[in-house]
Write a protein that holds these residues in place. Structure first.
Motif, PDB file in Angstrom:
ATOM      1  N   CYS A  14      60.194  29.460  24.474  1.00  0.00           N
ATOM      2  CA  CYS A  14      59.255  28.633  23.710  1.00  0.00           C
ATOM      3  C   CYS A  14      58.549  27.640  24.629  1.00  0.00           C
ATOM      4  O   CYS A  14      57.346  27.399  24.487  1.00  0.00           O
ATOM      5  N   ALA A  15      59.279  27.077  25.592  1.00  0.00           N
ATOM      6  CA  ALA A  15      58.677  26.139  26.535  1.00  0.00           C
ATOM      7  C   ALA A  15      57.594  26.825  27.369  1.00  0.00           C
ATOM      8  O   ALA A  15      56.521  26.259  27.598  1.00  0.00           O
ATOM      9  N   GLU A  16      57.860  28.045  27.826  1.00  0.00           N
ATOM     10  CA  GLU A  16      56.856  28.788  28.592  1.00  0.00           C
ATOM     11  C   GLU A  16      55.635  29.097  27.731  1.00  0.00           C
ATOM     12  O   GLU A  16      54.501  29.008  28.192  1.00  0.00           O
ATOM     13  N   TRP A  17      55.864  29.460  26.468  1.00  0.00           N
ATOM     14  CA  TRP A  17      54.760  29.748  25.552  1.00  0.00           C
ATOM     15  C   TRP A  17      53.909  28.503  25.336  1.00  0.00           C
ATOM     16  O   TRP A  17      52.680  28.549  25.373  1.00  0.00           O
ATOM     17  N   SER A  18      54.545  27.352  25.134  1.00  0.00           N
ATOM     18  CA  SER A  18      53.807  26.096  24.963  1.00  0.00           C
ATOM     19  C   SER A  18      52.984  25.778  26.200  1.00  0.00           C
ATOM     20  O   SER A  18      51.828  25.364  26.106  1.00  0.00           O
ATOM     21  N   HIS A  19      53.579  25.978  27.366  1.00  0.00           N
ATOM     22  CA  HIS A  19      52.874  25.719  28.621  1.00  0.00           C
ATOM     23  C   HIS A  19      51.655  26.638  28.756  1.00  0.00           C
ATOM     24  O   HIS A  19      50.576  26.197  29.163  1.00  0.00           O
ATOM     25  N   THR A  20      51.811  27.902  28.395  1.00  0.00           N
ATOM     26  CA  THR A  20      50.703  28.854  28.453  1.00  0.00           C
ATOM     27  C   THR A  20      49.579  28.432  27.510  1.00  0.00           C
ATOM     28  O   THR A  20      48.407  28.472  27.878  1.00  0.00           O
ATOM     29  N   GLN A  21      49.945  28.005  26.289  1.00  0.00           N
ATOM     30  CA  GLN A  21      48.935  27.546  25.336  1.00  0.00           C
ATOM     31  C   GLN A  21      48.216  26.303  25.857  1.00  0.00           C
ATOM     32  O   GLN A  21      47.004  26.190  25.727  1.00  0.00           O
ATOM     33  N   LEU A  22      48.973  25.383  26.419  1.00  0.00           N
ATOM     34  CA  LEU A  22      48.392  24.149  26.945  1.00  0.00           C
ATOM     35  C   LEU A  22      47.416  24.451  28.078  1.00  0.00           C
ATOM     36  O   LEU A  22      46.308  23.915  28.113  1.00  0.00           O
ATOM     37  N   LYS A  23      47.816  25.319  28.997  1.00  0.00           N
ATOM     38  CA  LYS A  23      46.945  25.689  30.118  1.00  0.00           C
ATOM     39  C   LYS A  23      45.667  26.365  29.621  1.00  0.00           C
ATOM     40  O   LYS A  23      44.596  26.149  30.180  1.00  0.00           O
ATOM     41  N   ALA A  24      45.781  27.188  28.593  1.00  0.00           N
ATOM     42  CA  ALA A  24      44.611  27.888  28.063  1.00  0.00           C
ATOM     43  C   ALA A  24      43.617  26.918  27.444  1.00  0.00           C
ATOM     44  O   ALA A  24      42.417  27.205  27.379  1.00  0.00           O
ATOM     45  N   ARG A  25      44.087  25.770  27.001  1.00  0.00           N
ATOM     46  CA  ARG A  25      43.209  24.777  26.377  1.00  0.00           C
ATOM     47  C   ARG A  25      42.546  23.847  27.376  1.00  0.00           C
ATOM     48  O   ARG A  25      41.628  23.122  27.018  1.00  0.00           O
ATOM     49  N   GLU A  26      43.041  23.824  28.606  1.00  0.00           N
ATOM     50  CA  GLU A  26      42.452  22.944  29.608  1.00  0.00           C
ATOM     51  C   GLU A  26      41.025  23.373  29.887  1.00  0.00           C
ATOM     52  O   GLU A  26      40.737  24.569  30.004  1.00  0.00           O
ATOM     53  N   PRO A  27      40.130  22.389  29.991  1.00  0.00           N
ATOM     54  CA  PRO A  27      38.742  22.745  30.296  1.00  0.00           C
ATOM     55  C   PRO A  27      38.640  23.369  31.685  1.00  0.00           C
ATOM     56  O   PRO A  27      39.401  23.031  32.580  1.00  0.00           O
ATOM     57  N   SER A  28      37.705  24.279  31.813  1.00  0.00           N
ATOM     58  CA  SER A  28      37.454  24.902  33.115  1.00  0.00           C
ATOM     59  C   SER A  28      36.944  23.856  34.067  1.00  0.00           C
ATOM     60  O   SER A  28      36.110  23.031  33.729  1.00  0.00           O
ATOM     61  N   ARG A  29      37.454  23.908  35.285  1.00  0.00           N
ATOM     62  CA  ARG A  29      36.990  22.994  36.318  1.00  0.00           C
ATOM     63  C   ARG A  29      36.074  23.739  37.262  1.00  0.00           C
ATOM     64  O   ARG A  29      36.326  24.908  37.561  1.00  0.00           O
ATOM     65  N   PRO A  30      35.049  23.066  37.758  1.00  0.00           N
ATOM     66  CA  PRO A  30      34.201  23.724  38.763  1.00  0.00           C
ATOM     67  C   PRO A  30      35.054  24.129  39.955  1.00  0.00           C
ATOM     68  O   PRO A  30      35.975  23.423  40.335  1.00  0.00           O
ATOM     69  N   SER A  31      34.755  25.272  40.522  1.00  0.00           N
ATOM     70  CA  SER A  31      35.574  25.779  41.624  1.00  0.00           C
ATOM     71  C   SER A  31      35.157  25.215  42.979  1.00  0.00           C
ATOM     72  O   SER A  31      35.680  25.611  43.983  1.00  0.00           O
TER      73      SER A  31
END
Length: 116
Positions: free
Chosen positions: A94-111
């Protein structure tokens, strides 16, 4: 990490796990639990979870299980929405799933790359 790269990493990780996780496809939690089931229905199929936690990204609850086959163990989670209905299951904690969801919500940063 930018979104396309993150998506690629998640997809490759999922594909890499497919062969390992295929040994668990006949286990009741994997084979019988479906979207829309209640927590009680999941408990009837999989028994009492190892841990129950509140979701951190979306309202709801998450059940952690440990699948076992021969000498292999694999984490598995069943996640419930705010109404208590299954909306996700996967071969991670569940912790890994939450982390994956959180990362997916982070705004894209310029590369970066020189500022042309």
């Amino acid at each position: 990490m930018n979104r396309p790269l993150f998506t690629l990493v998640v997809a490759l990780t999922a594909l890499a796990g497919c062969s390992t996780n295929s040994i668990y496809q006949d286990q009741p939690l994997v084979a019988k639990v479906d979207t829309g089931m209640t927590q009680e229905q999941v408990r009837q199929i999989g028994g009492q979870p190892l841990a129950v936690s509140d979701r951190t990204v979306e309202p709801g609850t998450c059940f952690d299980y440990k699948l076992t086959h021969a000498d292999h163990q694999q984490p598995y989670n069943v996640s419930f929405d705010g109404r208590g209905m299954v909306d996700h299951k996967s071969f991670m904690t569940c912790a890994e799933w939450s982390h994956t969801q959180l990362k997916a919500r982070e705004p894209s940063r310029p590369s970066g790359g020189g500022g042309y």
